[in-house]
Design an enzyme around this catalytic site. Structure first.
Site, PDB file in Angstrom:
ATOM      1  N   TYR A 152      -6.003  20.379  -0.185  1.00 35.83           N
ATOM      2  CA  TYR A 152      -7.154  20.903   0.550  1.00 35.83           C
ATOM      3  C   TYR A 152      -6.863  22.298   1.110  1.00 35.83           C
ATOM      4  CZ  TYR A 152     -10.093  21.344   4.777  1.00 35.83           C
ATOM      5  OH  TYR A 152     -10.918  21.794   5.764  1.00 35.83           O
ATOM      6  N   ASP A 237      -2.577  11.839   5.581  1.00 41.22           N
ATOM      7  CA  ASP A 237      -3.994  12.100   5.828  1.00 41.22           C
ATOM      8  C   ASP A 237      -4.785  11.021   5.096  1.00 41.22           C
ATOM      9  OD1 ASP A 237      -6.683  12.988   5.441  1.00 41.22           O
ATOM     10  OD2 ASP A 237      -6.069  15.042   5.863  1.00 41.22           O
ATOM     11  N   ILE A 239      -8.182  10.276   5.735  1.00 36.19           N
ATOM     12  CA  ILE A 239      -9.555  10.412   6.227  1.00 36.19           C
ATOM     13  C   ILE A 239     -10.605   9.934   5.227  1.00 36.19           C
ATOM     14  CG2 ILE A 239      -8.879  12.333   7.702  1.00 36.19           C
ATOM     15  CD1 ILE A 239     -10.372  14.212   5.826  1.00 36.19           C
ATOM     16  N   LYS A 278     -15.596  11.554   7.245  1.00 35.13           N
ATOM     17  CA  LYS A 278     -15.891  11.205   5.854  1.00 35.13           C
ATOM     18  C   LYS A 278     -16.361   9.760   5.716  1.00 35.13           C
ATOM     19  CE  LYS A 278     -14.341  15.267   5.230  1.00 35.13           C
ATOM     20  NZ  LYS A 278     -15.296  16.387   5.106  1.00 35.13           N
TER      21      LYS A 278
END
Length: 483
Positions: A152, A237, A239, A278
């Site tokens: 990302y 991560d 999410i 998300k």
């Protein structure tokens, strides 16, 4: 009269530098959209925003719940009696009912196979703030984190800008569908060592942004073994945990360390970043979560969260919503169903014109393989193609180079931030683009590709090939973006 000399700006290096990373092509695509946003009636020829990983597919479920539970908000007649208490109170530990509800929701999104301790829940201003706080707790300026590619683009901002740390890429390749391997980890670690860079941690995203893939159990076990051997931290991560829409299911790092009796694991090295942006589609609420197995990190992060708290009004609403077991169960099932349906619609539409994507089953996007459309196999040609897609095709998709992909020709396309008809608009534009340039995909001699591409596509008016959607896309918030 003597000319007055201009004095230098008395500003910090952060203020005068470019550490935010907004010069990335990832953000340039958003700027192109903001300058010419697509609208179903007011600007039919505008740019369709497919560069924002936002989940708008289940907003109706949330709206229905809010209408049925007005007491969950302190800004309604039914809930205003709690206004004073909630408005006056803002403790950096967070409302107990909020931490309990988030921990329970994290259990649920991981299949109730693991249990999260509410006392280890630390809130932050979105995943952006959570990542930065975690980095501040684990590393000093000049230290580094290993990050598998592609990753990302916002990590360059979230982890590096104000902390002063470095990111060292772990090169993953398309030959094995960009799967993370022990060999790639070792190579990145050794290179950092050769460059006299102290590696303090490894950051993984699972499910992956931008790949939309999940890490299997063996890969996660390899990761745990690696960080324990090197004595570095692991930041996971997660999410996109509840965006997985088909088998195999999501496996949290928490499950690996709690089930493993045959694998060495120092839990003080394990940290999870989560949010509601998300999985629930609440990026504007800025609900970020740090969950660490390290007591010192929990205590430090909680103190640092004073700089980016979640408002108590939001905490109060979320505590009520996430504590509703019937709603949460129905929401998660319906969300996965709708994301899966949208994924199939979009990938089938691409397949109709011979465009392939990396096989995936999570996230809010696809990793498109447009290598066959490149004039030459290099990043200069990728940029040329991206410019055509932005300015002529009028779709904002993000080029792989902005995700630090090691191979040119890959693009991320987000499909969950729009309604069904807007998806068809984007697919029709892509079909038209490919049909008018079929020679690009089949010819081995593409020396005239760029000029032909632009001329052939511009030969037709955009409104001749579009369908009208029901609603405009939201403005893309450059600074506030979390993915």
């Amino acid at each position: 009269m003597e000319k007055i000399r201009k004095q230098p700006q008395l500003l910090s290096k952060i203020a005068t530098g470019n550490g935010h990373g907004e010069t990335s092509l990832y953000f340039d695509g958003w700027k192109a959209y903001e300058q010419d946003p697509f609208h179903h009636t007011e600007n039919r020829n505008g740019v369709v925003q497919m560069g924002l990983a936002e989940n708008q597919l289940t907003s109706d479920l949330v709206e229905d719940w809010i209408m049925s539970h007005p007491e969950a908000s302190i800004c309604t007649p039914e809930g205003v009696s709690n206004f004073k208490a909630i408005a006056n109170f803002q403790d950096y530990h967070g409302l107990p009912e909020f931490r309990n509800a988030v921990a329970k929701f994290m259990d649920r999104t991981r299949g109730n196979r693991v249990t999260f301790d509410p006392d280890r829940i630390v809130m932050s201003g979105g995943a952006t703030g959570a990542h930065e706080v975690t980095t501040f707790c684990l590393a000093d300026p000049g230290d580094a984190f290993l990050v598998p590619t592609p990753y990302y683009p916002g990590f360059d901002r979230d982890l590096r800008w104000r902390t002063g740390i470095q990111l060292c890429p772990v090169i993953c390749e398309s030959s094995n569908n960009f799967k993370l391997t022990r060999q790639a980890l070792e190579a990145a670690f050794d290179k950092a060592k050769e460059d006299n860079i102290r590696v303090k941690g490894l950051l993984i995203t699972n499910p992956s942004n931008p790949l939309g893939t999940i890490m299997d159990r063996n890969t996660l076990r390899t990761v745990v073994s690696f960080i324990n051997e090197k004595r570095i931290h692991l930041v996971c991560d997660e999410i996109y945990a509840a965006t997985v829409f088909s088998h195999p299911g999501f496996i949290s790092i928490a499950e690996i360390i709690e089930e493993g009796t045959d694998i060495e694991c120092d839990r003080d090295l394990i940290h999870i970043v989560y949010s509601l942006s998300k999985d629930m589609g609440f990026p504007g609420f800025r609900v970020g979560i740090i969950y660490s197995y390290n007591d010192d990190v929990v205590h430090c992060a909680r103190k640092m969260s004073s700089f980016g708290l979640v408002s108590t009004q939001t905490q109060y609403l979320m505590a009520s919503m996430l504590s509703d077991d019937e709603f949460v169960g129905r929401f998660l099932a319906e969300s996965a169903k709708r994301i899966g349906q949208r994924y199939r619609v979009f990938t089938r539409g691409l397949a109709e014109v011979g465009l392939k994507c990396l096989p995936s089953n999570g996230g809010l996007f696809v990793w498109m393989d447009l290598r066959r459309l490149l004039k030459n196999p290099n990043f200069e040609s990728e940029m040329e193609l991206w410019k055509v897609i932005i300015h002529d095709v009028k779709i904002n998709v993000s080029p792989g180079s902005s995700f630090h992909c090691s191979e040119p020709g890959w693009f991320r396309a987000c499909y969950a931030n729009m309604d069904d008809t807007t998806v068809q608009v984007s697919l029709q534009r892509i079909r038209n683009f490919v049909h008018q340039n079929k020679e690009v995909m089949v010819s081995q001699k593409k020396s005239c590709w760029q000029s032909n591409l632009r001329l052939s596509f511009k030969s037709r008016r955009m409104d001749d090939i579009m369908m009208s959607p029901h609603s405009p896309l939201p403005q893309s918030p450059l600074v506030k973006a979390t993915t």
